[in-house]
Design an enzyme around this catalytic site. Structure first.
Site, PDB file in Angstrom:
ATOM      1  N   SER A  50      17.013 -14.348 -21.294  1.00  0.00           N
ATOM      2  CA  SER A  50      16.259 -12.960 -20.805  1.00  0.00           C
ATOM      3  C   SER A  50      16.245 -12.996 -19.237  1.00  0.00           C
ATOM      4  O   SER A  50      16.036 -12.328 -18.499  1.00  0.00           O
ATOM      5  CB  SER A  50      14.753 -13.093 -21.321  1.00  0.00           C
ATOM      6  OG  SER A  50      14.041 -14.073 -20.840  1.00  0.00           O
TER       7      SER A  50
ATOM      8  N   ASN B 148       3.340 -17.338 -23.205  1.00  0.00           N
ATOM      9  CA  ASN B 148       2.783 -16.080 -23.878  1.00  0.00           C
ATOM     10  C   ASN B 148       1.832 -15.663 -22.913  1.00  0.00           C
ATOM     11  O   ASN B 148       1.771 -14.286 -22.627  1.00  0.00           O
ATOM     12  CB  ASN B 148       2.318 -16.513 -25.036  1.00  0.00           C
ATOM     13  CG  ASN B 148       3.281 -16.999 -26.353  1.00  0.00           C
ATOM     14  OD1 ASN B 148       4.482 -17.042 -25.886  1.00  0.00           O
ATOM     15  ND2 ASN B 148       2.857 -17.485 -27.292  1.00  0.00           N
TER      16      ASN B 148
ATOM     17  N   THR C 170       7.520  34.733 -18.016  1.00  0.00           N
ATOM     18  CA  THR C 170       6.854  34.188 -19.363  1.00  0.00           C
ATOM     19  C   THR C 170       8.426  34.494 -20.351  1.00  0.00           C
ATOM     20  O   THR C 170       8.756  35.576 -20.151  1.00  0.00           O
ATOM     21  CB  THR C 170       5.717  34.894 -20.087  1.00  0.00           C
ATOM     22  OG1 THR C 170       6.025  36.145 -20.225  1.00  0.00           O
ATOM     23  CG2 THR C 170       4.647  34.592 -18.978  1.00  0.00           C
ATOM     24  N   HIS C 171       8.728  33.488 -20.984  1.00  0.00           N
ATOM     25  CA  HIS C 171       9.797  33.523 -22.055  1.00  0.00           C
ATOM     26  C   HIS C 171      10.880  33.811 -21.089  1.00  0.00           C
ATOM     27  O   HIS C 171      12.063  34.245 -21.549  1.00  0.00           O
ATOM     28  CB  HIS C 171       9.611  34.818 -22.915  1.00  0.00           C
ATOM     29  CG  HIS C 171       8.201  34.765 -23.671  1.00  0.00           C
ATOM     30  ND1 HIS C 171       7.959  34.139 -24.969  1.00  0.00           N
ATOM     31  CD2 HIS C 171       7.161  35.444 -23.282  1.00  0.00           C
ATOM     32  CE1 HIS C 171       6.921  34.359 -25.276  1.00  0.00           C
ATOM     33  NE2 HIS C 171       6.253  35.159 -24.048  1.00  0.00           N
TER      34      HIS C 171
ATOM     35  N   SER D 177      33.223  19.740  -6.317  1.00  0.00           N
ATOM     36  CA  SER D 177      33.956  19.326  -7.683  1.00  0.00           C
ATOM     37  C   SER D 177      35.445  18.939  -6.996  1.00  0.00           C
ATOM     38  O   SER D 177      35.795  19.245  -6.102  1.00  0.00           O
ATOM     39  CB  SER D 177      34.104  20.725  -8.252  1.00  0.00           C
ATOM     40  OG  SER D 177      35.308  20.846  -9.089  1.00  0.00           O
TER      41      SER D 177
ATOM     42  N   LYS E 151      32.956  24.725  -5.321  1.00  0.00           N
ATOM     43  CA  LYS E 151      31.896  24.343  -5.772  1.00  0.00           C
ATOM     44  C   LYS E 151      30.840  23.640  -5.048  1.00  0.00           C
ATOM     45  O   LYS E 151      31.143  22.930  -4.141  1.00  0.00           O
ATOM     46  CB  LYS E 151      32.233  23.403  -6.973  1.00  0.00           C
ATOM     47  CG  LYS E 151      32.921  24.142  -8.469  1.00  0.00           C
ATOM     48  CD  LYS E 151      32.204  24.954  -9.124  1.00  0.00           C
ATOM     49  CE  LYS E 151      31.373  24.121 -10.120  1.00  0.00           C
ATOM     50  NZ  LYS E 151      30.479  24.768 -10.671  1.00  0.00           N
TER      51      LYS E 151
ATOM     52  N   ASN F 262      27.487  21.831  -6.353  1.00  0.00           N
ATOM     53  CA  ASN F 262      26.674  21.517  -7.533  1.00  0.00           C
ATOM     54  C   ASN F 262      25.428  20.669  -7.390  1.00  0.00           C
ATOM     55  O   ASN F 262      25.119  20.091  -6.345  1.00  0.00           O
ATOM     56  CB  ASN F 262      27.512  20.676  -8.407  1.00  0.00           C
ATOM     57  CG  ASN F 262      28.867  21.363  -8.952  1.00  0.00           C
ATOM     58  OD1 ASN F 262      28.814  22.693  -8.979  1.00  0.00           O
ATOM     59  ND2 ASN F 262      29.841  20.647  -9.186  1.00  0.00           N
TER      60      ASN F 262
ATOM     61  N   GLU G 215      20.442  18.022 -11.981  1.00  0.00           N
ATOM     62  CA  GLU G 215      20.675  17.602 -13.388  1.00  0.00           C
ATOM     63  C   GLU G 215      20.479  16.281 -13.592  1.00  0.00           C
ATOM     64  O   GLU G 215      20.162  15.910 -14.895  1.00  0.00           O
ATOM     65  CB  GLU G 215      22.519  17.830 -13.140  1.00  0.00           C
ATOM     66  CG  GLU G 215      22.732  19.436 -13.265  1.00  0.00           C
ATOM     67  CD  GLU G 215      24.153  19.682 -12.774  1.00  0.00           C
ATOM     68  OE1 GLU G 215      25.031  19.777 -13.904  1.00  0.00           O
ATOM     69  OE2 GLU G 215      24.668  19.555 -11.727  1.00  0.00           O
TER      70      GLU G 215
ATOM     71  N   GLN H  74       9.552  -9.615 -26.196  1.00  0.00           N
ATOM     72  CA  GLN H  74      10.483  -9.581 -25.012  1.00  0.00           C
ATOM     73  C   GLN H  74      11.062  -8.381 -24.646  1.00  0.00           C
ATOM     74  O   GLN H  74      11.465  -8.277 -23.519  1.00  0.00           O
ATOM     75  CB  GLN H  74      11.500 -10.925 -25.543  1.00  0.00           C
ATOM     76  CG  GLN H  74      12.400 -10.987 -24.333  1.00  0.00           C
ATOM     77  CD  GLN H  74      13.198 -12.391 -24.577  1.00  0.00           C
ATOM     78  OE1 GLN H  74      12.598 -13.399 -24.489  1.00  0.00           O
ATOM     79  NE2 GLN H  74      14.589 -12.336 -24.622  1.00  0.00           N
TER      80      GLN H  74
ATOM     81  N   LYS I 152      10.397  -5.555 -21.635  1.00  0.00           N
ATOM     82  CA  LYS I 152      10.686  -5.760 -20.140  1.00  0.00           C
ATOM     83  C   LYS I 152      11.837  -4.613 -19.627  1.00  0.00           C
ATOM     84  O   LYS I 152      11.617  -3.910 -18.629  1.00  0.00           O
ATOM     85  CB  LYS I 152      11.015  -6.938 -19.820  1.00  0.00           C
ATOM     86  CG  LYS I 152       9.790  -7.989 -19.329  1.00  0.00           C
ATOM     87  CD  LYS I 152       9.805  -9.293 -19.391  1.00  0.00           C
ATOM     88  CE  LYS I 152      10.045  -9.967 -20.658  1.00  0.00           C
ATOM     89  NZ  LYS I 152       8.660  -9.729 -21.604  1.00  0.00           N
TER      90      LYS I 152
HETATM   91  N1  ARG Z   1      10.659 -14.251 -22.443  1.00  0.00           N
HETATM   92  C1  ARG Z   1       9.706 -14.073 -23.273  1.00  0.00           C
HETATM   93  C2  ARG Z   1       9.117 -12.858 -23.360  1.00  0.00           C
HETATM   94  O1  ARG Z   1       9.468 -12.135 -22.796  1.00  0.00           O
HETATM   95  C3  ARG Z   1       8.712 -15.059 -22.504  1.00  0.00           C
HETATM   96  C4  ARG Z   1       7.648 -15.673 -23.614  1.00  0.00           C
HETATM   97  C5  ARG Z   1       8.409 -16.464 -24.854  1.00  0.00           C
HETATM   98  N2  ARG Z   1       7.415 -17.165 -25.523  1.00  0.00           N
HETATM   99  C6  ARG Z   1       7.888 -18.046 -26.672  1.00  0.00           C
HETATM  100  N3  ARG Z   1       6.964 -18.412 -27.488  1.00  0.00           N
HETATM  101  N4  ARG Z   1       8.922 -17.923 -26.959  1.00  0.00           N
HETATM  102  O2  ARG Z   1       8.182 -12.434 -24.166  1.00  0.00           O
END
Ligand code: ARG
Length: 469
Positions: free
Chosen positions: A29, A117, A162-163, A284, A290, A292, A297, A329, A332
């Site tokens: 990660s 954790n 409206t609409h 464009s 153009k 834009n 968008e 995980q 994130k």
């Molecule tokens: N990279 C893990 C996460 O984002 C960190 C915690 C990992 N814990 C474990 N017991 N493998 O959740």
């Protein structure tokens, strides 16, 4: 690495072989969690102090560790340290780097009494907290711009719809402020969310709570949390705070996409209500003429991505048993992506709106088109004692009469009006002006100029109040 913990990993003793390459590739990660380094360093320093306080670390060693953490922070900010191929995650990478600087015994001592954790649950909350602050200040800036623009357009009118059909005239200012209030509520959502989110899971350990007599309250305080999670299972494994934050970012995306959509439509040749500033429009590659509205968008398009991040995380969280599961995980990347997305969308939209040219004459000319004063005529008849049901019928007949002849309401002759209904006297014409229509909407929240001025003052005061920390 059979039978021992490998470089950049935090486990290994009970394994007879190191992880297979395919596992490493899936598990890794660092390519996204590296941005959590500052939070890991803050927490690691607080943790080291707690270990020293509880007698698990000599004060001399604490000083060595804190000094090393400082150098790591400097090197991180200077982009001089990077995760290695062998690092599983940000926690493993930082332990490796710390060991390189203070040796294996000291560097490896900080894992006592904590787990990845409780660490990751804490860092995600800290990251979201900082991001919320950044989003909040850009949102306030967007509201200030809408306020400022609403002042510049004075009491000019435009068609209210409206609409998407002509409905009743409104002030351009009223319309602009209508896009500011949702952003105010988003700011209030952030503030409300942050009260629930600012609880520290640190000290929850892997799931059952930390041992070693460390005090989670002190660490929570050092890391800027209001309190400690009352349940370590919940603290380490819940991500509803992240989901709620992603809902807020998705809602911001939706709010901005509505404004974006209107800028796209109203800048087209058919409307020409607004013109885009050159610095905030694109051309464009083929069509030389153009201009834009790409910012609008992209804002509209990226709102889909923000909603996707929310629904993706909700789906990941569904049915997860207590406590930590590696599925978590997956919280994130959507979180980081939604924050990154808004941090480019909001400043661009702010610039677009700040530099927009309003073609007020065009807007006002259209304000009364499409028989948009018909309701005012019906309201006038009600004032004359006609039941609204009947008034509605009478004005409906007048509209049909005018539509057939291709004329506006006030172009019907006195005789024609009288032939439709004796209630349609020449006095009814007093209700057929833009000014009368606007003035009549004088209740709270209405589009009468005096109400809009009040609204603007109310919003301005609210922005000032929300801006004071
Ligand atoms: N990279 C893990 C996460 O984002 C960190 C915690 C990992 N814990 C474990 N017991 N493998 O959740």
């Amino acid at each position: 690495m059979a039978g021992q913990t490998g470089e950049g990993a935090l486990w290994g003793g009970r394994f007879s072989s190191g992880p297979d390459y395919v596992l490493q590739r899936l598990s890794k990660s660092t390519h996204f969690d590296w941005r959590l380094v500052p939070y890991d360093l803050d927490a690691t320093a607080a943790h080291a102090r707690a270990l020293a306080q509880a007698g698990h670390l000599r004060h001399r060693d604490l000083d060595t560790i804190l000094a090393a953490l400082d150098t790591i922070r400097e090197d991180y900010l200077g982009d001089r340290i990077h995760p290695r191929e062998s690092d599983e995650d940000v926690h493993g990478a930082l332990e490796r780097i710390l060991i390189e600087r203070v040796g294996e015994t000291l560097g490896g001592s900080l894992r006592a009494g904590r787990s990845r954790n409780d660490q990751i649950a804490t860092f995600v909350r800290m990251y979201a907290r900082d991001s919320a602050r950044a989003l909040r200040s850009i949102l306030l800036e967007c509201v200030r711009i809408l306020l400022q623009r609403s002042e510049e357009v004075g009491d000019r009118a435009m068609p209210g719809r409206t609409h998407f059909q002509h409905a009743q005239p409104v002030l351009v200012a009223h319309y602009l402020l209508a896009h500011a209030w949702p952003l105010i509520r988003d700011i209030q959502r952030i503030d409300d969310w942050s009260r629930r989110n600012n609880v520290s899971p640190y000290g929850g350990g892997a799931l059952a709570g930390g041992g070693l007599g460390l005090n989670p309250e002190t660490i929570a305080q050092e890391l800027g949390f209001d309190s400690v999670s009352p349940n370590s299972l919940d603290g380490t494994s819940s991500r509803d705070g992240v989901a709620e934050f992603l809902y807020i970012t998705a809602q911001i995306g939706l709010d901005v996409s509505r404004l974006a959509e209107e800028i796209i439509i109203y800048s087209s040749a058919e409307f020409s209500y607004v013109s885009l500033d050159d610095a905030f429009a694109t051309g464009s590659s083929m069509m030389p003429q153009k201009k834009n509205p790409d910012i609008a968008e992209l804002a509209r398009g990226k709102s889909g991505r923000l909603v996707g991040n929310l629904t993706g995380l909700l789906t990941t969280l569904k049915g997860l048993p207590l406590a930590y599961n590696r599925d978590l995980q997956e919280d994130k990347e959507p979180l980081f992506d939604s924050v990154d997305t808004l941090l480019v969308v909001l400043p661009a939209m702010a610039g677009l709106v700040a530099s927009l040219r309003f073609n007020l004459d065009t807007m006002e000319r259209n304000a009364t088109a499409g028989f948009s004063l018909a309701t005012d005529v019906a309201d006038y008849l009600v004032g004359q004692g006609v039941a609204f049901r009947e008034a509605h019928e009478i004005v409906g007949a007048l509209v049909a009469h005018c539509e057939e002849r291709g004329i506006e309401l006030d172009e019907a002759s006195d005789e024609d009006m009288a032939s439709i209904s004796p209630h349609l006297t020449p006095e009814v014409r007093s209700a057929m002006t833009l000014e009368a229509s606007l003035q009549a909407k004088s209740g709270r929240g209405g589009t009468a100029p005096e109400q809009v001025a009040k609204q603007r003052a109310e919003l301005g005061a609210l922005v000032d109040a929300l801006d004071t920390p």
